[in-house]
Design an enzyme around this catalytic site. Structure first.
Site, short mmCIF file in Angstrom:
data_model
loop_
_atom_site.label_atom_id
_atom_site.label_comp_id
_atom_site.label_asym_id
_atom_site.label_seq_id
_atom_site.Cartn_x
_atom_site.Cartn_y
_atom_site.Cartn_z
N ASP A 1 0.83 -1.21 0.00
CA ASP A 1 0.00 0.00 0.00
C ASP A 1 0.86 1.26 0.00
O ASP A 1 2.04 1.22 0.39
CB ASP A 1 -0.91 0.02 1.24
CG ASP A 1 -1.91 -1.11 1.22
OD1 ASP A 1 -2.21 -1.61 0.11
OD2 ASP A 1 -2.38 -1.50 2.30
N1 URA Z 1 -1.32 -6.05 3.69
C1 URA Z 1 -1.83 -4.81 3.72
O1 URA Z 1 -2.91 -4.58 4.27
N2 URA Z 1 -1.14 -3.82 3.12
C2 URA Z 1 0.03 -4.00 2.53
O2 URA Z 1 0.62 -3.05 2.01
C3 URA Z 1 0.56 -5.30 2.51
C4 URA Z 1 -0.14 -6.31 3.11
#
Ligand code: URA
Length: 255
Positions: free
Chosen positions: A104
């Site tokens: 993310d």
């Molecule tokens: N899980 C998430 O919620 N976000 C990420 O960036 C990676 C794994």
């Protein structure tokens, strides 16, 4: 037309001498057929496979970056936000690389980038069961019941998550937050955040510490390094075999 061992070496797989050895050992295929003679010559049109790894004309490159928070895990962004590949392109990487899987915008840590589509497909396939370890700072004080739920599986969007390795690292009673290390073998959209939402401890901060055996020790946010050939080979091995205990050379990490 060039000698097979030279082509293998030129494409960065290994040295010419090691390539000769691999040919003699029957570990090289040309157009799907094992070749054991050193004299054979190949052209650009021939498909070469060494130890099960296809060699393509464009040199394959593999990098691991310490993805900074506030960067998009893509090759471009329509909102003009910083994208992770910029760190590599601004520092001399010419190839058209892309991230393997996604982190993310607000997640930092280990991210693999490559132009090797085959490895990307293998690593991101649900069957590969590659371990991804995250360090989570979440709201509230996590208790043993919460940890057990994360370990055994929680429902996210109607899907029951697979078993996870989970360890409570610390609790901050004053700020009412906890730090947890979690290792999952899946990669559902926002998986870690959704898992922690499911136990009513929303994620405040998320960092990926490890992808398979790769970490970003010694790399500051935005810094990257090229993978070593043995690391690439090991990723292929891991991605192709589903059961960890059957993976040659696979070291089980203690949590
Ligand atoms: N899980 C998430 O919620 N976000 C990420 O960036 C990676 C794994």
């Amino acid at each position: 037309m060039e000698r097979l061992q030279k082509v293998i070496a030129n494409r960065g797989y290994t040295s010419r001498r090691k390539a000769e050895q691999l040919i003699l050992e029957g570990k090289v295929k040309v157009n799907g057929v094992v070749v054991k003679e050193l004299g054979i010559k190949v052209s650009d049109k021939d498909e070469i496979e060494v130890e099960g790894i296809p060699l393509t004309k464009e040199e394959k490159v593999y990098y691991v970056i310490n993805k900074p928070r506030g960067t998009i895990c893509a090759v471009s962004d329509d909102k003009n936000r910083p994208v992770v590949v910029d760190f590599l392109h601004k520092n001399g990487v010419k190839e058209r690389i892309y991230p393997v899987g996604r982190l993310d915008y607000d997640t930092s840590g280990v991210l693999l980038l490559t132009n090797d589509g085959e490895l990307t497909n293998l690593l991101t396939h649900p069957k590969s069961q590659i371990e991804k370890t995250y360090l989570v700072r979440c709201e509230g004080i996590v208790n043993n019941h919460d940890l057990m739920r994360l370990r055994t599986g929680v429902l996210i969007d109607g899907y029951l998550t697979q078993k996870a390795k989970v360890e409570l690292l610390s609790v901050d009673k004053k700020n009412k937050s906890s730090q947890v290390r979690i290792t999952i073998t899946e990669g559902k959209y926002h998986q870690v955040k959704k898992m922690f939402e499911a136990i009513n401890h929303p994620v405040k901060k998320l960092r990926r510490e490890r992808f398979a055996f790769l970490d970003v020790e010694g790399l500051k946010p935005g810094e990257f390094r090229k993978l070593k050939i043995h690391e690439v080979k090991q990723l292929y091995v891991l991605a192709r075999f589903k059961e960890p205990h059957k993976r040659k050379g696979y070291k089980i990490r203690r949590y």
